[in-house]
Design an enzyme around this catalytic site. Structure first.
Site, mmCIF file in Angstrom:
data_model
loop_
_atom_site.group_PDB
_atom_site.id
_atom_site.type_symbol
_atom_site.label_atom_id
_atom_site.label_comp_id
_atom_site.label_asym_id
_atom_site.label_seq_id
_atom_site.Cartn_x
_atom_site.Cartn_y
_atom_site.Cartn_z
ATOM 1 N NE ARG A 1 -10.758 -15.488 -8.418
ATOM 2 C CZ ARG A 1 -9.896 -14.684 -7.782
ATOM 3 N NH1 ARG A 1 -8.681 -14.508 -8.258
ATOM 4 N NH2 ARG A 1 -10.246 -14.062 -6.672
ATOM 5 C CD GLU B 1 -6.602 -21.339 -8.233
ATOM 6 O OE1 GLU B 1 -6.684 -20.866 -7.085
ATOM 7 O OE2 GLU B 1 -6.528 -20.640 -9.237
ATOM 8 C CG HIS C 1 -4.734 -17.892 -6.599
ATOM 9 N ND1 HIS C 1 -6.045 -18.247 -6.836
ATOM 10 C CD2 HIS C 1 -4.735 -16.538 -6.474
ATOM 11 C CE1 HIS C 1 -6.798 -17.144 -6.857
ATOM 12 N NE2 HIS C 1 -6.019 -16.094 -6.617
HETATM 13 P P1 NAP Z 1 -11.336 -4.113 -11.153
HETATM 14 O O1 NAP Z 1 -10.623 -2.843 -10.813
HETATM 15 O O2 NAP Z 1 -12.779 -4.228 -10.831
HETATM 16 O O3 NAP Z 1 -11.105 -4.390 -12.726
HETATM 17 C C1 NAP Z 1 -11.776 -5.349 -13.442
HETATM 18 C C2 NAP Z 1 -11.818 -4.923 -14.898
HETATM 19 O O4 NAP Z 1 -12.419 -5.960 -15.659
HETATM 20 C C3 NAP Z 1 -12.633 -3.667 -15.151
HETATM 21 O O5 NAP Z 1 -11.848 -2.755 -15.875
HETATM 22 C C4 NAP Z 1 -13.793 -4.129 -16.003
HETATM 23 O O6 NAP Z 1 -14.114 -3.267 -17.074
HETATM 24 C C5 NAP Z 1 -13.258 -5.377 -16.632
HETATM 25 N N1 NAP Z 1 -14.347 -6.291 -16.971
HETATM 26 C C6 NAP Z 1 -15.232 -6.885 -16.130
HETATM 27 N N2 NAP Z 1 -16.091 -7.651 -16.822
HETATM 28 C C7 NAP Z 1 -15.731 -7.546 -18.116
HETATM 29 C C8 NAP Z 1 -16.229 -8.110 -19.322
HETATM 30 N N3 NAP Z 1 -17.296 -8.929 -19.340
HETATM 31 N N4 NAP Z 1 -15.604 -7.792 -20.467
HETATM 32 C C9 NAP Z 1 -14.562 -6.944 -20.486
HETATM 33 N N5 NAP Z 1 -14.040 -6.381 -19.381
HETATM 34 C C10 NAP Z 1 -14.630 -6.672 -18.209
HETATM 35 O O7 NAP Z 1 -10.644 -5.343 -10.442
HETATM 36 P P2 NAP Z 1 -9.088 -5.577 -10.126
HETATM 37 O O8 NAP Z 1 -8.799 -5.149 -8.750
HETATM 38 O O9 NAP Z 1 -8.282 -5.050 -11.241
HETATM 39 O O10 NAP Z 1 -9.071 -7.179 -10.127
HETATM 40 C C11 NAP Z 1 -9.420 -7.922 -11.285
HETATM 41 C C12 NAP Z 1 -9.504 -9.394 -10.983
HETATM 42 O O11 NAP Z 1 -8.186 -9.911 -10.782
HETATM 43 C C13 NAP Z 1 -10.230 -9.771 -9.695
HETATM 44 O O12 NAP Z 1 -11.631 -9.816 -9.867
HETATM 45 C C14 NAP Z 1 -9.648 -11.134 -9.370
HETATM 46 O O13 NAP Z 1 -10.426 -12.150 -9.955
HETATM 47 C C15 NAP Z 1 -8.283 -11.094 -10.027
HETATM 48 N N6 NAP Z 1 -7.209 -11.079 -9.015
HETATM 49 C C16 NAP Z 1 -6.326 -12.130 -9.005
HETATM 50 C C17 NAP Z 1 -5.317 -12.140 -8.075
HETATM 51 C C18 NAP Z 1 -4.324 -13.277 -8.054
HETATM 52 O O14 NAP Z 1 -3.869 -13.645 -6.974
HETATM 53 N N7 NAP Z 1 -3.957 -13.809 -9.193
HETATM 54 C C19 NAP Z 1 -5.171 -11.103 -7.144
HETATM 55 C C20 NAP Z 1 -6.088 -10.049 -7.206
HETATM 56 C C21 NAP Z 1 -7.108 -10.056 -8.139
HETATM 57 P P3 NAP Z 1 -14.756 -1.809 -16.989
HETATM 58 O O15 NAP Z 1 -13.894 -1.027 -16.018
HETATM 59 O O16 NAP Z 1 -14.597 -1.342 -18.365
HETATM 60 O O17 NAP Z 1 -16.134 -1.966 -16.511
#
Ligand code: NAP
Length: 324
Positions: free
Chosen positions: A237, A266, A285
């Site tokens: 984000r 955005e 995005h």
């Molecule tokens: P996810 O499986 O929940 O992974 C998020 C990761 O972030 C987890 O491994 C978590 O760590 C880590 N994390 C959260 N808070 C943290 C902190 N304070 N410090 C360090 N690590 C932290 O989610 P995902 O499906 O991979 O998606 C991640 C993010 O990508 C979404 O929330 C969204 O904002 C973004 N996204 C963007 C797009 C786009 O179009 N660009 C598309 C999809 C998603 P732990 O596992 O160690 O707890």
């Protein structure tokens, strides 16, 4: 009588029909200033809402007096106040997993396009400058056998690690709240502190959610730890990076380049300084924006909403598990 839900995104005809089997559906193609009042007027009638791209909190949420469930067609849910929803007993559903590979593909596309300067060289040809073999002024940098640092080793982070390690023989470093032994083993990955990662790697990839803890995680101080040859990719984000600090770092070549899919504001305003820089590759995005994946996300969000509003159905993709 059927319960009312609001659909505020265009979805495939058959998915909308699935919703209409269960509910009375009020449809908005998108919410903008032209129809915001109609949307607000409809909110008190709805037990559920499904869509993407807007905030539903504060004044909007206050209107939604009968709301029991929100189904967002996204994995990120930083546009909701989860604590407020939980306090009101409103279920928040999201769409993890189905977009993981597509988003990792886009993150890798940005990484490669930035390293090999694809936008610049394409413009170079379009502008009629290709008269002889290119010289160093258009050279890129290698990707294979370099070091990648993944910040946020969740679903998308792991899919990026897989591409980097198996496809490009890269050495994987990561920073996440928890160590992931299976990732360490599968991709020979190294879990480390954020500062160490930033100092060490050639490519920094952000795959984090936006939370209070991650907002401006990458600020001027953190950027100053990166190598001058390093490239920063943001697929999480926009607000995770201090955008002005990044602009300064790119302008002064404190880091080599950046590839960005997400921004503080955005759509990106046309007066953004990012648009003046040649060492940045921009995407609007589009992490999950393929025909196949957006369909799967909408399909899952429809099933999520139906499950959220039927007591007997399991709520697999519930964000606020505290809501019974
Ligand atoms: P996810 O499986 O929940 O992974 C998020 C990761 O972030 C987890 O491994 C978590 O760590 C880590 N994390 C959260 N808070 C943290 C902190 N304070 N410090 C360090 N690590 C932290 O989610 P995902 O499906 O991979 O998606 C991640 C993010 O990508 C979404 O929330 C969204 O904002 C973004 N996204 C963007 C797009 C786009 O179009 N660009 C598309 C999809 C998603 P732990 O596992 O160690 O707890």
């Amino acid at each position: 009588m059927k319960k009312t839900v609001i659909l505020y995104a265009p979805i495939a005809h058959e998915l909308r029909a699935r919703l209409e089997q269960e509910f009375e559906v009020i449809f908005f193609n998108k919410i903008d200033q032209n129809n915001e009042q109609q949307f607000l007027a409809a909110l008190p009638t709805a037990v559920g809402v499904i869509g993407t791209g807007i905030d539903i909190k504060g004044d909007r949420l206050a209107k939604a007096v009968n709301l029991k469930a929100i189904s967002t067609i996204s994995v990120g849910y930083d546009n909701f106040d989860v604590a407020e929803l939980t306090a009101k007993g409103i279920r928040l559903m999201h769409t993890p997993d189905v977009l993981t590979d597509t988003t990792a593909d886009l993150i890798f596309t940005l990484l490669m396009a930035t390293a090999r300067r694809i936008v610049e060289v394409s413009d170079f040809i379009h502008q009629g400058h290709w008269k002889r073999s290119v010289d160093q002024s258009l050279f890129g940098v290698d990707i294979h056998h370099k070091k990648i640092g993944i910040i946020g080793m969740g679903n998308i982070g792991q899919a990026v690690a897989k591409r980097a390690y198996l496809g490009f023989d890269m050495q994987v470093f990561y920073y996440s709240r928890h160590r992931k032994p299976e990732v360490d083993q599968q991709y020979q990955a190294v879990w480390c502190e954020l500062d160490q990662l930033l100092k060490e790697v050639d490519f920094v990839c952000i795959t984090l959610p936006l939370t209070k803890e991650t907002e401006h995680l990458i600020n001027q101080e953190k950027l100053s730890l990166m190598k001058p040859s390093a490239i920063l990719i943001n697929g999480g984000r926009g607000k995770i990076i201090d955008e002005q600090a990044l602009i300064n770092a790119l302008k002064t070549k404190q880091i080599r380049a950046a590839g960005l899919d997400v921004f503080v504001q955005e759509p990106l305003p046309m007066d953004s300084e990012l648009l003046q820089l040649s060492n940045v590759v921009l995407a609007p995005h589009i992490g999950s924006a393929t025909f196949e994946t957006r369909y799967k996300m909408a399909e899952l969000a429809v099933e999520n909403l139906i499950a959220a509003l039927q007591p007997e159905k399991p709520k697999k993709n519930l964000v606020n598990r505290e809501v019974a």
